[in-house]
Write an enzyme that holds these catalytic residues in place. Sequence first.
Site, short mmCIF file in Angstrom:
data_model
loop_
_atom_site.label_atom_id
_atom_site.label_comp_id
_atom_site.label_asym_id
_atom_site.label_seq_id
_atom_site.Cartn_x
_atom_site.Cartn_y
_atom_site.Cartn_z
NE ARG A 69 40.55 13.56 36.07
CZ ARG A 69 39.65 14.33 36.66
NH1 ARG A 69 38.55 13.80 37.20
NH2 ARG A 69 39.84 15.62 36.78
CB THR A 75 32.84 13.72 42.87
OG1 THR A 75 33.27 14.59 41.84
CG2 THR A 75 33.84 12.64 43.11
CG ASN A 85 33.58 18.38 36.81
OD1 ASN A 85 34.06 18.49 37.92
ND2 ASN A 85 33.57 19.36 35.94
CG ASP A 120 38.08 18.62 36.87
OD1 ASP A 120 37.53 19.59 37.39
OD2 ASP A 120 37.94 17.46 37.30
CB SER A 127 40.62 17.89 43.98
OG SER A 127 41.03 19.08 43.36
N GLY A 132 33.56 16.45 46.63
CA GLY A 132 33.57 17.84 47.09
C GLY A 132 34.56 18.73 46.35
N GLY A 133 34.96 18.34 45.12
CA GLY A 133 35.78 19.21 44.28
C GLY A 133 37.09 19.58 44.96
N1 GLY Z 1 35.91 16.49 38.93
C1 GLY Z 1 36.40 16.62 40.24
C2 GLY Z 1 37.84 16.31 40.39
O1 GLY Z 1 38.31 15.40 39.74
O2 GLY Z 1 38.53 16.96 41.13
#
Ligand code: GLY
Length: 553
Positions: A93, A364, A384, A406, A436, A455-456
């Site tokens: 990340r 994503t 993102n 985020d 997420s 899908g966020g």
């Molecule tokens: N950028 C989407 C997530 O990490 O939830």
Amino acid sequence: MMFIRQLSICLTLLFSPFVASDELQQAAIASAHPLATQAGLEILQQGGNAFDAAVAVSAALAVVEPAGSGLGGGGFWLLHRAEDGFQTMVDGRETAPAAAHRDMYLDDNGKVDKQLSLDGALAAGIPGVPAALDHLSQHYGRLPLTQTLAPAIRYAQQGFSVTKHYQQLAQFRLTTLNQSAEARTTFLTNGQVPELNSKIIQHNLAATLQQLAQHGRAGFYQGEVADKLINSVQQAGGIWTQQDLRNYQVKERTPITGSYQGYKVTSVAPPSSGGIVLLSMLNQLEQLDYQHADIHQQRHLLTEVMRRAYFDRSRYMGDTDFVSVPVQKLSSKTYAKTLAATIDNQLASSSKQLAAPPSKGEDTTHFSIIDNQGNRVSATLSINYPFGSAFVADGTGVLLNDEMDDFSAQIGAANVYGLVGNEANAIEANKRPLSSMSPTFIENDQQLMVIGTPGGSRIITMVLLGILDFINGEDADTIVSKPRFHHQYLPDVIQVETPGFEAAELTALEQRGHNIKPLNRRYGNMQIIIHDKHSNSLTAASDPRGEGMARVH
Ligand code: GLY
């Protein structure tokens, strides 16, 4: 040392009902782009394992699906090693730069300036994908990066064809792509969306991938590429330093595990909220009369468990290297019992009565792999927003993420998706923003599924619905195709795909007091593989909403 390792493998095999003892005759890959799936298959054919294939697929997606993920972004790779049943989460990340601070996206009036956290160099966290690919290769792969990155380098040099999906996303980010000189020349044609089937060629990205292939992480985080990244970011108003790049660390984390109806569930730990929220929802369902309810009642119960799990996401979750998150409690069956006890069997509850704020996301990518040894990878990667920050660092071909969005830019202020966040996810130097992304394995002694999707904030509920369909005996194609719905605590609405649901189905939910919000579109791009342990065979499916490809060979 060798003896201890062999003993540990024997003990794991003896005591774990979940370790497949038989090798597979097949391998499978499902990803969001045919060229990425082909890159992975090519590496398997050259003697690579699932982890080598994961490197190849991740790098290929960085080239051929630039709107979804890339070298300038981050991700989570959930791994299962067949020889000893070892499972780990490789956390690549992004991190906040050292100069980041909690008020960095506020204007002079103390209001969040959304553009700053979404568009351009200031929106970008320090990328984790290049370091994670090196880590995967060094610790789990068999082949060198020069081999596993070769397909991606070839695609960057030879180009990939513009599709309808690419056109839609480029149109969506057209203004911002035009603001970065290299983004404009790379992803647009004279500042406009490129023609269907025209080629996107990325020579600078090919050269950056070559540096990574030859020098490992140092090829990206130090030397010429690093110099170009820092110069370009700083000139465009960003705050990255050489030290930020050098300091970037991949983390290995223990996955979140739990059980549902006799299945073992393995998913990702913070800084993703995915594993905890997923287990919370499954644990609550176990307390309810879900299995025997009709479809309308099931959707009512699903909405209520989603509401409660996402409420906890908003209250408690952030990067556990910085804040304390009650992981055990939130994913425990005892706690789920107290949540489920507040669910009315007949009527919707109100999110306002629960109090406080939630989640996020949109683009994503995801891929799933099983090799013929039984090694597996479930990986969700992101930059993102579509095309991330839409900023390409000059001379590198690297499209930077806007993952800083985020974070909670301000406690209680809505992010780009109308959602709000809290203290646990406030911006801090070197911290990872809450995600997420939910790459997951679910298995019992009969069958196994590798699952995930972009899908966020809807990622976690998509994985939940996929798991319930899998347990219900649905096949791979059906699981990725079925209509989806989602509730995330706030806004207090059930978001439904359209087309997807009959009017009568929506009425049944409204009669229970739920607010319905048709989205006028479909969402997600799920990539799954199912292993039937009886026949020792694999099936795989790629979401028909996307342009991906699943192959068993
Ligand atoms: N950028 C989407 C997530 O990490 O939830």
